[in-house]
Design a protein around this motif. Structure first.
Motif, PDB file in Angstrom:
ATOM      1  N   PHE A 244       0.844  -1.286  -0.063  1.00 40.43           N
ATOM      2  CA  PHE A 244      -0.043   0.159  -0.026  1.00 40.43           C
ATOM      3  C   PHE A 244       0.707   1.336   0.023  1.00 40.43           C
ATOM      4  CE2 PHE A 244      -4.526  -1.117   1.567  1.00 40.43           C
ATOM      5  CZ  PHE A 244      -4.538  -2.607   0.963  1.00 40.43           C
ATOM      6  N   GLU A 245       2.271   1.261   0.353  1.00 35.30           N
ATOM      7  CA  GLU A 245       3.011   2.281   0.554  1.00 35.30           C
ATOM      8  C   GLU A 245       2.380   3.364   1.834  1.00 35.30           C
ATOM      9  OE1 GLU A 245       4.808   3.851  -2.734  1.00 35.30           O
ATOM     10  OE2 GLU A 245       5.508   2.061  -3.376  1.00 35.30           O
TER      11      GLU A 245
ATOM     12  N   LEU B 117      -2.788  -3.837  -7.207  1.00 36.63           N
ATOM     13  CA  LEU B 117      -1.737  -3.164  -6.815  1.00 36.63           C
ATOM     14  C   LEU B 117      -0.396  -3.694  -7.457  1.00 36.63           C
ATOM     15  CD1 LEU B 117      -2.654  -1.711  -3.159  1.00 36.63           C
ATOM     16  CD2 LEU B 117      -3.098  -0.792  -5.168  1.00 36.63           C
TER      17      LEU B 117
ATOM     18  N   ILE C 115      -1.174  -0.870 -10.337  1.00 36.38           N
ATOM     19  CA  ILE C 115      -1.547   0.290 -10.350  1.00 36.38           C
ATOM     20  C   ILE C 115      -1.022   0.919  -8.874  1.00 36.38           C
ATOM     21  CG2 ILE C 115      -3.562   0.036 -11.689  1.00 36.38           C
ATOM     22  CD1 ILE C 115      -5.256   0.289  -9.043  1.00 36.38           C
ATOM     23  N   LYS C 116      -1.062   2.488  -9.106  1.00 38.46           N
ATOM     24  CA  LYS C 116      -0.619   3.217  -7.882  1.00 38.46           C
ATOM     25  C   LYS C 116      -1.070   2.568  -6.342  1.00 38.46           C
ATOM     26  CE  LYS C 116       0.788   7.731  -9.770  1.00 38.46           C
ATOM     27  NZ  LYS C 116       0.483   9.089  -9.822  1.00 38.46           N
ATOM     28  N   PRO C 117      -0.465   2.659  -5.450  1.00 42.89           N
ATOM     29  CA  PRO C 117      -0.932   2.400  -4.144  1.00 42.89           C
ATOM     30  C   PRO C 117      -1.410   3.431  -3.635  1.00 42.89           C
ATOM     31  CG  PRO C 117       1.428   2.530  -4.253  1.00 42.89           C
ATOM     32  CD  PRO C 117       1.179   2.618  -5.616  1.00 42.89           C
TER      33      PRO C 117
ATOM     34  N   GLU D  79       0.659   6.596  -2.557  1.00 46.64           N
ATOM     35  CA  GLU D  79       1.062   7.597  -3.471  1.00 46.64           C
ATOM     36  C   GLU D  79       0.128   8.622  -3.781  1.00 46.64           C
ATOM     37  OE1 GLU D  79       3.201   7.390  -6.804  1.00 46.64           O
ATOM     38  OE2 GLU D  79       3.731   5.262  -6.620  1.00 46.64           O
TER      39      GLU D  79
ATOM     40  N   ILE E 229      -3.192   0.270 -19.060  1.00 46.55           N
ATOM     41  CA  ILE E 229      -3.513   0.908 -18.128  1.00 46.55           C
ATOM     42  C   ILE E 229      -3.091   2.507 -18.105  1.00 46.55           C
ATOM     43  CG2 ILE E 229      -3.425   1.331 -15.511  1.00 46.55           C
ATOM     44  CD1 ILE E 229      -3.142  -1.818 -15.300  1.00 46.55           C
TER      45      ILE E 229
ATOM     46  N   LYS F 208      -1.015   7.523 -15.992  1.00 44.38           N
ATOM     47  CA  LYS F 208      -1.355   8.414 -14.479  1.00 44.38           C
ATOM     48  C   LYS F 208      -1.667   7.315 -13.250  1.00 44.38           C
ATOM     49  CE  LYS F 208      -4.640  12.147 -13.429  1.00 44.38           C
ATOM     50  NZ  LYS F 208      -6.367  12.478 -13.847  1.00 44.38           N
ATOM     51  N   ILE F 209      -1.991   6.106 -13.724  1.00 46.12           N
ATOM     52  CA  ILE F 209      -2.420   5.466 -12.412  1.00 46.12           C
ATOM     53  C   ILE F 209      -1.513   4.331 -12.356  1.00 46.12           C
ATOM     54  CG2 ILE F 209      -4.711   6.419 -12.233  1.00 46.12           C
ATOM     55  CD1 ILE F 209      -5.668   3.589 -13.540  1.00 46.12           C
ATOM     56  N   ARG F 210      -0.617   3.968 -13.329  1.00 48.25           N
ATOM     57  CA  ARG F 210       0.134   2.643 -13.200  1.00 48.25           C
ATOM     58  C   ARG F 210       1.221   2.986 -12.106  1.00 48.25           C
ATOM     59  NH1 ARG F 210       1.687  -0.638 -18.369  1.00 48.25           N
ATOM     60  NH2 ARG F 210       2.508  -1.912 -16.693  1.00 48.25           N
ATOM     61  N   ARG F 211       1.487   1.738 -11.495  1.00 47.55           N
ATOM     62  CA  ARG F 211       2.446   1.608 -10.299  1.00 47.55           C
ATOM     63  C   ARG F 211       3.969   1.908 -11.051  1.00 47.55           C
ATOM     64  NH1 ARG F 211       1.745  -1.543  -5.012  1.00 47.55           N
ATOM     65  NH2 ARG F 211       3.639  -0.744  -4.011  1.00 47.55           N
ATOM     66  N   LYS F 212       4.669   2.676 -10.418  1.00 43.34           N
ATOM     67  CA  LYS F 212       5.812   3.038 -10.870  1.00 43.34           C
ATOM     68  C   LYS F 212       7.076   1.915 -10.251  1.00 43.34           C
ATOM     69  CE  LYS F 212       4.737   7.576 -11.962  1.00 43.34           C
ATOM     70  NZ  LYS F 212       3.602   7.651 -11.119  1.00 43.34           N
TER      71      LYS F 212
ATOM     72  N   PRO G  25       6.331  -3.115  -5.577  1.00 45.89           N
ATOM     73  CA  PRO G  25       6.377  -3.290  -4.176  1.00 45.89           C
ATOM     74  C   PRO G  25       7.682  -3.771  -3.493  1.00 45.89           C
ATOM     75  CG  PRO G  25       4.730  -4.533  -4.879  1.00 45.89           C
ATOM     76  CD  PRO G  25       5.184  -3.801  -6.369  1.00 45.89           C
TER      77      PRO G  25
ATOM     78  N   ARG H 105       8.440  -1.432   7.145  1.00 51.02           N
ATOM     79  CA  ARG H 105       8.425   0.002   6.371  1.00 51.02           C
ATOM     80  C   ARG H 105       8.799   0.969   7.102  1.00 51.02           C
ATOM     81  NH1 ARG H 105       6.747   1.743   1.397  1.00 51.02           N
ATOM     82  NH2 ARG H 105       6.103   3.908   1.523  1.00 51.02           N
TER      83      ARG H 105
END
Lengths: 493, 448, 448, 493
Positions: C127-128, C249, C252-254, C257, D30, D33-37, D40, D479
């Motif tokens: 989830f970050e 996830l 896609i962006k968590p 972010e 996708i 704009k919403i893609r995970r860069k 994780p 984390r």
């Protein structure tokens, strides 16, 4: 942490399992003469007590799922959990069911026969043998019958001096005399000796390749030629197949009969000593001697068949099918690509260990420049002179969270430490094992007493083997303990 | 391969090769002659690694190719359908047990050793015999090992077995002893289905190494003249081997009471699934006699002490075994059925002294209920007059194969066809009264 | 009762009563007024204790009353069929985990605590977001708890949710907050199926406690304007709550972010079976902000040290909880879904950073493959223009109920009927290409 | 024995689970704009590493299968293994499937609803609540709606001062104010105080009976009369049902709403804190307020229905059905006879413990001559004066192979030790527990330091709670540890 014997947990009128009862009005009319008079002396426990007891016992045990088990020639590789799904197809199927009602299992057996033939380079396989030793017995019985039918008097079996003890034991069970072939200074079969010994009394030569020193018998084609030149047969002990799987096949090396240990090479869990599962494969004419039944496909149906000259049955039914299907899932999961990597990756792991350990002065290594395959045998003889034995090193490893290597085998190596890492141990674990061993070797130099006193962190310390085996104290069951305490049995004689 | 869950080092190859000091994995196989190298992938499995889910689908497909019956099969022949309690499955699924090895290092495997010692002890008390190994493959091979053991003891090559021996056990015996040229002679049964004692007396001679008794025999019938048989054997110094259905010992005299030398059997009926023939577990017990024990095959766990004086368990009498004695070993056996032995120990612990009697009684009652009902409906009659346990041979008034086919078409697997009119039925606690009624109704429909 | 496997002391009653000093068990209930004593057996179960085998037979009977499909259902709606690896089942079947309790005694439960800490950590990284509890019941109740948490923080009673919210989550939210009289307002979607930003801007006022965003939303559609929404919220000091499909996830962006305050979701898609609705596991994460964390419901495990300075794990921030704070607690939650959280941890450990991406990609591909094929065969068209993940709402050219019935009759459970022509399909890694083809062929047969 | 964090086992490109791949040619479109860069930060492990890690963690945990857990008010009874069969009928069934395709499950739910109504003496039950606290919330929401629909202004909930903390917390979540009813010197609800407080603002009274001291509220019928005299409602907290199961039913005592904890009374395993399973039952008009859906039988089919005045849905679907079916097998296994023994046998065990411990001078007991039901609360106050606290006693028990009792609850008892033995512990285990406790009490007198220094034999020693909770050191995830070490996060504020 100590757990009492289950007899010591005994309660009053407890039963851990509720017996279903039907309302049937039938009296038990068994003749008095054969009726049991005293109930058996079994303990009485509730379900909870049974569960707790055995869970505690399990916690006092060590398996591959707990840590690395570098037991040479045992191939203690990881047993993928997907195998646990496999038994569902065999669990409740009775072996004497009409064949047509077990077609799913027969199809699986058929595929395994085919795949194992491909893997070994043989013509045909039977998966009836429940373990490796049973495979060997089968193999020598096949050899015996083969020669007998050809009216040859072959009463002797050749075995390498580095061979697994099962080889001579199996040969002997089948009535053969055994002659050992000494290895040469490189740890390989001495071809000259072999040539000298081979004659028309020799039924066959039982060989494992790579051998128990982890060395590939590079003269195997010549060995094959020598053996076959007197119509003798070459038997492949599959215990060490893991080291060359995907690289070379016994069939292509000239072997006539091969057994495979599915619980080693194909990841069937070892179960604390068993059950295993095996296969016996043969080439050409020898295939006619395989034990029955063998599954064939006829008219789109799978059927049991009897090979033309079959030696008979080795197991009451068809072998440990409930484990064969585990090996089946293992092969499915790796596929051609994965199965073909095993020999490479297990060999890589062994040689990585060697490269990190060979300069340790506490250890010596025969033919240090030859690459090993799945396993390597170090000698701890240099240390033994300082009082620390292979046994001490083994025990010291237990204290460091590792199982011990196989020790004192092969007997051709003094103070042998036989290490088989397998391809399933991550490099990081290999590194930790190397570190632990180095630490022990160092400690053995500096403080031998400390190593001799291991293990310290296990459930018990070293056990009294004399007491364990002496006729006056030997206790192979709680019954013996009880009767002895009651003065009802004497010294064993 | 890029990655595989079971091959952790695929991305470490170069690093490890560098440490070893070679350039490629091929260099580690330079001692393998080129002409025998495979140079292609092994053609196994389904062309690529399958994911767990794909394996699952394949297994489901195979499962669907097995016939699914609405009632457990009425099949025995030495192994019978029984309910396996969840506790048994649970215990033998414990990682520390099922992924472990023969406990060569006793200090770190006390739990496994104790469990095996408990197996030996529970069987010893059930059999009333002092020494039990842990373990052999199955009943058939246990019989073969017992016969080879007798041969090692007295050097004689003739074995007498009853005609009512389980034919599969006999086949295994023949194969295993073929190298030693052991001669197997049958003794006939009488109208009760029991061993014909007179005939036995006649064929016993000085060449006989051992006499084998199966209790109850292949047709479920109790042997009631075992004392007579052991008397005959004792006079000629013949070794007695008794094969028993261990579950029946909840009701009938254990082998120890007959003072037989060696007892064998299969632990399948003590908590193991059918497994389409294996794994099971071959039981072997002997009386307190060094001559016998010294020749016993297989692992034995014993109680001893550690250096602090605490009790501990270890493998004993290892000098009998193959790794120590090689060609002089008592057997070649190494891998055995240890986990199944533990399953037996758990099962016997759950039952306890009352449970095993109660279960045996329930099975006795149900099998007699089935036989009585079959006779009541005039479907035929039981073949032998002797009382029986769990299994019985029934002679139908009609060809059994037709009955059998009808049952199969109704989702029921009937008894084992022995010949045209005879079938061996097995009834246990998994066959409820209504299932038995169902079976017999279907047979009735066919017979009438 | 004479004996029962689960009641060990039935034969010890007299002995124990004697020790207590009373004559009968009734004496221990003399403080229970006679008029409320039952004096009869409770009428439950099937009239007598059933043996395990009889229980097994009853369960099999029930199982046979469920329809068995030849293909996993194409159903989503927040929980989807996935393959659960054997390792996950294996770990959560370990007795030491599944028969344990909330680890109030950390010294003897370090393993359990560490596993839960690892769950928190793996979700935090997925989830970050920094803080994760372990755990809440399910997605719906996690949403309710997040809303109640927002209310505790800012005291406001209005909540904005998208019209594309999972309707079951909304119902739970309504029920849970009914006592607090929280007002729930919907914001409509646009033609993409995404939240209509303009409308949202209009309805936001000073009464709003929190805005909820579901990503992807109930129709599988991605919200692409989350930054815009959080901007709107930030201006009015509104708390942002984001619900996510954790498996998405991988692609896609968590939520971290987007800097949302609270993120929620359900761990079902991370290694849990469908379980006919539960147990699942409600996920809740917050950012590194004491104001939020202090109001967070549920257990949290933290890393600390023991008196020897060794690292150790323990429950932290317990002063928030019911047993300490009673009516001032952040929630009444006690029993949670810890074991399911461990299943999530095992699943995420198996996947690792690449696996979760690869799995999400495979699901994306397969669901698009299905949708493309449906459009290719002119069965209708997708309802919304926005890109989607795993689930999509399809508008058929025909009444879907008829299609649905046909599929059922063919042993296939199609998508979830939403209204006459629309159905929500879910495609995951358990739907092989050939199963998808099979589904679509059957629909074709019906539509044409 | 220490096991690293899973992050510390991290490898290179390892994956413990092989992803199936179909040959589908579709690109991932996708919006950027919403893609995970960044992927994780999950660790990468092989299957073996995952298995070993979690098995080792499990070995550092303690459950009922390992030893006795006398946790008061938690009813840590044995979870029969047959329950593991149960999930097979629910495992792969999707909650949104057509009802007709899940008739087996609905039938099971229907039977459970009936049986739980019989057990509690209520009209109707819903098994939707996933746990006890959720049941309480449901109950108070039902009370809230009930009064609201009758246009009564009832803003206050009564709770006994010995009540579980969940009672006031649940009341508060539903918007109620909470008033505590003090217990009398016998540990029971003080009727006089109750009479004084009760008025027409009172929505209801949440009571557990037997209460948390293990005492049966013998005046329950009078309490019921008082509460109902102002049209207020009586709520039964089922956490302690085990002590009177089969003896008396909440419905017959005058309760209107009852929740049942299936994970306590009906042996669903606790799973390290959950998942549990619950039920909420109600009588008469209140039954109309139960959460939906409820299963009814209509025309020989099972269907979901919505009670007339239902408060709505408590869980996303139908509750923890996968656990309800475990409780179902438990009830099947015990049958009417066995279920009716539970209250007796659990009460017997508690009073046996008391009889063996009540003369220990380190412990004191309120109303020592009253029989307890499922549990008993001792006070260790006499010892506390010597420096040994209830916490110390708890930790000392850990070293002796037992889990600790619940401590410092109920708060009305100083230095409380709340012991619930359950009916599943064999007498021999109770005896061992008694011995251990006596030994600790003796040691506390003679050598308090030794007890204060416990536990000694656990994985870690006592933990630093200040460090654990301090804003500068609090570490609720790896984390946070990582970011703190990188200087990327500040003190929590």
């Amino acid at each position: 942490w100590k757990e009492p014997l289950i007899y010591e947990i005994n309660g009053k009128n407890r039963q851990g399992y509720y017996i279903p009862e039907e309302n049937i009005n039938i009296s038990i009319d068994i003749p008095e003469k054969i009726r049991r008079k005293n109930k058996p002396e079994l303990p009485e426990l509730s379900e909870l007590e049974v569960v707790r007891h055995f869970i505690r016992l399990s916690q006092m045990s060590f398996g591959v799922d707990v840590g690395m088990m570098p037991l040479g020639s045992c191939t203690m590789k990881y047993n993928p959990k997907v195998e646990e799904l496999a038994t569902e197809i065999t669990e409740n199927i009775h072996p004497l069911q009409d064949q047509n009602t077990a077609q799913g299992i027969l199809e699986m057996i058929f595929e395994m026969q085919e795949w194992l033939a491909e893997i070994t380079g043989m013509t045909e396989c039977s998966i009836q043998v429940p373990a490796g030793a049973a495979g060997e017995l089968t193999g020598v019985l096949m050899m015996e019958k083969y020669h007998r039918e050809k009216h040859r008097n072959r009463d002797t079996m050749l075995v390498a001096d580095t061979a697994h003890g099962t080889n001579p034991a199996s040969a002997s069970m089948a009535g053969f005399k055994v002659i050992y072939i000494k290895s040469n200074e490189e740890g390989l079969v001495d071809i000259d000796i072999l040539k000298e010994i081979v004659n028309d009394k020799i039924a066959g030569f039982m060989l494992t390749n790579p051998n128990t020193l982890g060395l590939f018998e590079e003269n195997v084609l010549e060995i094959s030629k020598i053996i076959h030149s007197v119509d003798s047969l070459l038997y492949y002990d599959g215990a060490n197949l893991n080291g060359i799987l995907g690289i070379a096949r016994p069939g292509d090396m000239g072997f006539d009969i091969v057994h495979v240990n599915l619980h080693k090479t194909f990841a069937v869990p070892h179960g604390g000593g068993g059950p295993g599962a095996g296969a016996i494969c043969a080439k050409g004419e020898l295939a006619k001697y395989l034990p029955y039944p063998i599954v064939k496909k006829e008219n789109n149906k799978y059927v049991f068949t009897v090979p033309e000259k079959s030696i008979g049955k080795i197991a009451t039914f068809y072998g440990n099918i409930g484990n064969v299907v585990r090996a089946y899932t293992y092969i499915l999961g790796l596929g051609p690509q994965g199965i073909s990597e095993i020999g490479k990756m297990s060999t890589l792991a062994t040689n990585y260990l060697i490269s990190k350990l060979k300069s340790e002065k506490g250890l010596s290594l025969l033919a240090p420049n030859r690459p090993r395959k799945h396993e390597v045998v170090f000698s701890a003889k240099p240390l033994a002179e300082k009082g620390v034995t292979a046994l001490d090193i083994a025990k010291a490893l237990l204290d460091r969270g590792f199982y011990a290597p196989t020790i004192y085998f092969p007997t051709t190596v003094e103070e042998a430490l036989m290490i088989e890492p397998t391809e399933t141990e991550p490099k990081e674990t290999l590194d930790k094992f190397i570190e632990a061993l180095k630490e022990i070797l160092k400690e053995s130099e500096n403080n031998p007493k400390d190593i001799q006193d291991t293990p310290k962190y296990t459930t018990v310390k070293r056990l009294d083997q004399v007491k364990a085996n002496h006729p006056s104290s030997i206790t192979p069951s709680y019954r013996v303990k009880r009767l002895r305490e009651q003065g009802k049995i004497n010294i064993l004689k | 391969m890029e990655y595989h869950p079971w091959l952790p080092n695929l991305k470490y190859i170069n690093e490890m090769l560098k440490e070893i000091g070679v350039n490629s994995i091929d260099d580690l196989f330079k001692d393998v002659p080129e002409e025998i190298k495979l140079h292609r992938l092994l053609n196994v499995g389904y062309g690529k690694p399958l994911s767990e889910y794909e394996i699952y689908l394949r297994l489901q497909e195979l499962k669907s190719k097995n016939t699914s019956f609405k009632i457990p099969p009425f099949l025995g022949g030495g192994v019978c359908p029984h309910y396996v309690p969840e506790v048994v499955k649970f215990v033998i699924s414990r990682s520390e047990f099922y992924t472990s090895y023969t406990p060569y290092q006793p200090e770190i495997n006390q739990g496994l050793l104790q469990a095996l010692f408990e197996y030996q002890s529970l069987i010893a008390d059930l059999f009333e015999m002092e020494v039990v190994n842990s373990s052999l493959y199955d009943w058939g091979s246990a019989l073969a090992e017992a016969v080879l053991m007798s041969y090692r003891i007295n050097g004689k090559k003739k074995i007498i077995v009853p005609r009512s021996i389980n034919p599969n056990h006999k086949k295994v015996l023949e194969t295993w002893t073929s190298g030693r040229e052991i001669k197997i002679q049958e003794v006939n049964y009488d109208k009760n289905g029991e061993i014909n004692i007179e005939e036995l007396e006649k064929i016993v001679d000085d060449e006989v190494s051992a006499i084998y008794i199966q209790q109850p025999n292949y047709y479920g019938v109790f042997e009631t003249n075992i004392e007579e048989i052991t008397d005959i054997a004792r006079k000629k110094n013949i070794i007695t081997i008794m094969g028993v259905n261990p579950l029946s010992l909840g009701l009938i005299k254990p082998p120890g009471e007959y003072d037989v030398d060696i007892a064998i059997g299969d632990g399948q009926e003590l908590g193991l699934p059918l497994n389409y023939g294996g794994p099971y577990v071959g039981i072997m017990a002997t009386k307190w006699n060094y001559k016998l024990i010294r020749q016993m095959p297989g692992r034995i766990v014993g109680l001893t002490q550690d250096t602090d004086g605490n009790p501990g368990y270890t493998l004993i009498l290892q000098t009998r075994e193959q790794f120590a004695r090689r060609e002089k070993a008592t057997s070649n056996i190494t891998t055995n059925e240890a986990l199944m032995a533990i399953a037996n120990a758990v099962y016997l612990s759950l039952l306890g002294k009352n449970g095993i009697e109660n279960l045996a009684k329930e099975i006795y009652k149900r099998s007699h209920y089935a036989k009585n009902l079959m006779e009541k409906y005039d479907l035929g009659k039981i073949k032998f007059y002797g009382d029986f346990f769990e299994e019985f041979l029934f002679s139908f008034n009609k060809n059994y194969n037709e009955i059998h086919e009808r049952l199969l078409s109704k989702g029921i697997h009937g008894g084992l066809p022995i010949d045209n009119n005879n079938a061996l039925f097995c009834i246990t606690e998994v066959h409820t009264k209504s299932m038995i009624d169902n079976l017999i109704n279907e047979i009735k429909e066919e017979v009438y």
